[in-house]
Write an enzyme that holds these catalytic residues in place. Sequence first.
Site, PDB file in Angstrom:
ATOM      1  CG  ASP A  59      41.821 -16.994 -28.616  1.00  0.00           C
ATOM      2  OD1 ASP A  59      40.876 -16.593 -27.896  1.00  0.00           O
ATOM      3  OD2 ASP A  59      42.968 -17.225 -28.180  1.00  0.00           O
ATOM      4  CG  ASP A  63      40.695 -19.103 -24.490  1.00  0.00           C
ATOM      5  OD1 ASP A  63      40.806 -18.891 -25.728  1.00  0.00           O
ATOM      6  OD2 ASP A  63      39.610 -19.404 -23.967  1.00  0.00           O
ATOM      7  CG  ASP A  67      36.866 -15.702 -28.640  1.00  0.00           C
ATOM      8  OD1 ASP A  67      36.680 -14.972 -29.628  1.00  0.00           O
ATOM      9  OD2 ASP A  67      37.885 -15.631 -27.923  1.00  0.00           O
ATOM     10  CG  ASP A 136      25.533 -28.779 -34.767  1.00  0.00           C
ATOM     11  OD1 ASP A 136      24.767 -29.739 -34.717  1.00  0.00           O
ATOM     12  OD2 ASP A 136      26.631 -28.804 -35.354  1.00  0.00           O
ATOM     13  CG  ASP A 238      25.138 -34.235 -33.791  1.00  0.00           C
ATOM     14  OD1 ASP A 238      26.024 -34.100 -34.645  1.00  0.00           O
ATOM     15  OD2 ASP A 238      25.219 -35.020 -32.827  1.00  0.00           O
ATOM     16  CD  GLU A 295      25.696 -36.169 -38.539  1.00  0.00           C
ATOM     17  OE1 GLU A 295      26.848 -36.285 -38.953  1.00  0.00           O
ATOM     18  OE2 GLU A 295      25.404 -36.151 -37.331  1.00  0.00           O
ATOM     19  CG  HIS A 361      32.374 -30.972 -37.692  1.00  0.00           C
ATOM     20  ND1 HIS A 361      31.266 -30.906 -38.529  1.00  0.00           N
ATOM     21  CD2 HIS A 361      32.001 -31.765 -36.665  1.00  0.00           C
ATOM     22  CE1 HIS A 361      30.294 -31.612 -38.016  1.00  0.00           C
ATOM     23  NE2 HIS A 361      30.708 -32.142 -36.884  1.00  0.00           N
ATOM     24  CG  ASP A 362      32.023 -35.162 -38.157  1.00  0.00           C
ATOM     25  OD1 ASP A 362      32.575 -34.887 -37.077  1.00  0.00           O
ATOM     26  OD2 ASP A 362      30.777 -35.151 -38.310  1.00  0.00           O
TER      27      ASP A 362
HETATM   28  C1  GLC Z   1      27.847 -35.942 -35.368  1.00  0.00           C
HETATM   29  C2  GLC Z   1      28.845 -34.824 -35.429  1.00  0.00           C
HETATM   30  C3  GLC Z   1      30.155 -35.292 -34.869  1.00  0.00           C
HETATM   31  C4  GLC Z   1      29.948 -35.738 -33.440  1.00  0.00           C
HETATM   32  C5  GLC Z   1      28.868 -36.802 -33.360  1.00  0.00           C
HETATM   33  C6  GLC Z   1      28.434 -37.036 -31.947  1.00  0.00           C
HETATM   34  O1  GLC Z   1      28.162 -36.959 -36.242  1.00  0.00           O
HETATM   35  O2  GLC Z   1      28.974 -34.345 -36.740  1.00  0.00           O
HETATM   36  O3  GLC Z   1      31.141 -34.303 -34.915  1.00  0.00           O
HETATM   37  O4  GLC Z   1      31.159 -36.237 -32.924  1.00  0.00           O
HETATM   38  O5  GLC Z   1      27.704 -36.424 -34.057  1.00  0.00           O
HETATM   39  O6  GLC Z   1      27.705 -35.929 -31.478  1.00  0.00           O
END
Ligand code: GLC
Length: 589
Positions: A59, A63, A67, A136, A238, A295, A361-362
């Site tokens: 950051d 905030d 960023d 993404d 995604d 994905e 991140h999941d």
């Molecule tokens: C994908 C992303 C996840 C998100 C979901 C809905 O699985 O990796 O982080 O919450 O899609 O967009």
Amino acid sequence: MKVLTLICFLGLAFMSGCSKSNNEADPAVDIGGESRQKTDRQWWKEGVIYQIYPRSFKDTDGDGIGDLKGIIQELDYIKSLGVDMVWLNPIYSSPNDDNGYDIDDYRAIMKEFGTMEDFDAMLKGMHERGIKFVMDVVVNHSSDEHEWFRQSRSSRDNPYRDYYHWWPAEKGKPPYRWSYFDEKGEAWKYDAQTDAYYLHYFSQKQPDLNWENPKVRQEVYDIMKFWAEKGVDGFRLDAFQFVSKDTSFPALPAGYEKDVRNVIKYYGMGPNLHKYLREMYDEVLSKYDVFAVSEGAGSSFEDAHSLVDADRKELQMAYHFEGVDLAGYGGYKLADLKKSFTDWDASFAKKGWISIFLANHDQARMVSRFGNDSPEFRAPSGKMLNTFILSMRGTPYAYYGDELGMTNINFDSIDQYRDIAAINGYKKALADGEDMDLFMKKLNFLSRDNGRTPMQWDDSEHAGFTTGTPWLPVNGNHDLINVETENRDKSSCLNYFRKMVRLRKDNLVLVYGDYQLLLPDHKQIYAYTRKLAQEGMLVLLNFSSGNAVATLPKEISLGDVQINNYDQVRIDGTTINLEPYQAVIFALK
Ligand code: GLC
């Protein structure tokens, strides 16, 4: 427990990509492998991807939210890792119901992250350093605050009505669909304004776009072209396996949602998915030098191949979720991990390509789930896991902070969580009368917020991430685990990661070489060889906190040690004694 099922699914992803140049042979190179053609060599196979959760990286305006200027500031750091590509989670304008995965303007940057000028500067900075950028693309759904949805919900005859899936109430209640993020687990939300239900597989603020509508598809292709024109090098699509739906919405078997594999089976790989992918290829991907990733891998090796095999001109790379799904609250069995990665490798040995990862991140942090985050074993196990992902066949994905060995933060109270999956999952579990003590323990270990805490740059109050109040607390262990400290320490996780990336990049055998599992029944050691023409490597990984002995097959003839996360390795003929979480790679003679 739904939230945990969700986490499992979200961990399992599918990547693929295609570009005109990517799909063409590079006649100048011959990788010499027996099982592959020389035309198989591609830059996106040879690169290492570094994934950044932009909200948590750096950051610069105080905030408490990362960023783009922060990423620009750290481009030299990223370069120093040796990685070739950066994938950023969504940076578009968003009300942030799901941290950017709910987009209200696909051509604008989220104001907390900066401006389009910042974006252009960031992209330029990456390109100047020879780093490619993967954007993404979230188009299974938009935000409910997107203009399309505002219009769509305003009246039944609005031109945007068919941009989304609506079920008129006079037809009765729509057949049940389970939602990943809904606090009641319902994917159909009643909207009084037009007396109809709309579909949202994720949160109520993430209505699913109607891909059967050609206008929707054209909008998406135009958005992708907009970013391709700006110079992005790739797209991560995604939740893409869900875009094509049977819009008659037939009833599904009662209780199907209790097994996440059913959700993938019934929601994924819809009737027109391949048609849309071919269309996207023709309209966008074939026209630019871009790499696209998506994905969702369907439910079988056949599904995965149908998406990624080069001759299909759809997508190019698969990332399977099976590996990350193995490590639940009760831990995992090494035998299952070996089997999963070995089976996937076998299926893709001659055709197609997968990605290799143990975190994103999941997911909760890799070292806490697959290694051992105790003070004694965190560093060796973190290094061992990075040795694993960087020595398998497939494109490795390294998640920010895993190069340092960052760990779970382990929240105790629901008030500490920020992730919609945790918060709404909690509400649902409470309403369903679940054992909340157990629920909280599972969340503590598996929540996505574990993997989203701020990057640890130094040992100052907020780890150098922000001068303000971080949106998610910094892990208390940043006094020990941080870039500044690890940069100075030759034997740190960070410096080991750099060395391991270098080893992979200097040795094509680690990218393309045939993989063969050794010692399949060994309870502690994961051992395999990689072989390409005359070259070979032996990878030995002790996945346990005890010493472990590997007795190698007689035909193995050891050459030099290529990398070792300990100072020494004890060898006695064909017997090798490994220390806890020791990782060693030998050249083969
Ligand atoms: C994908 C992303 C996840 C998100 C979901 C809905 O699985 O990796 O982080 O919450 O899609 O967009």
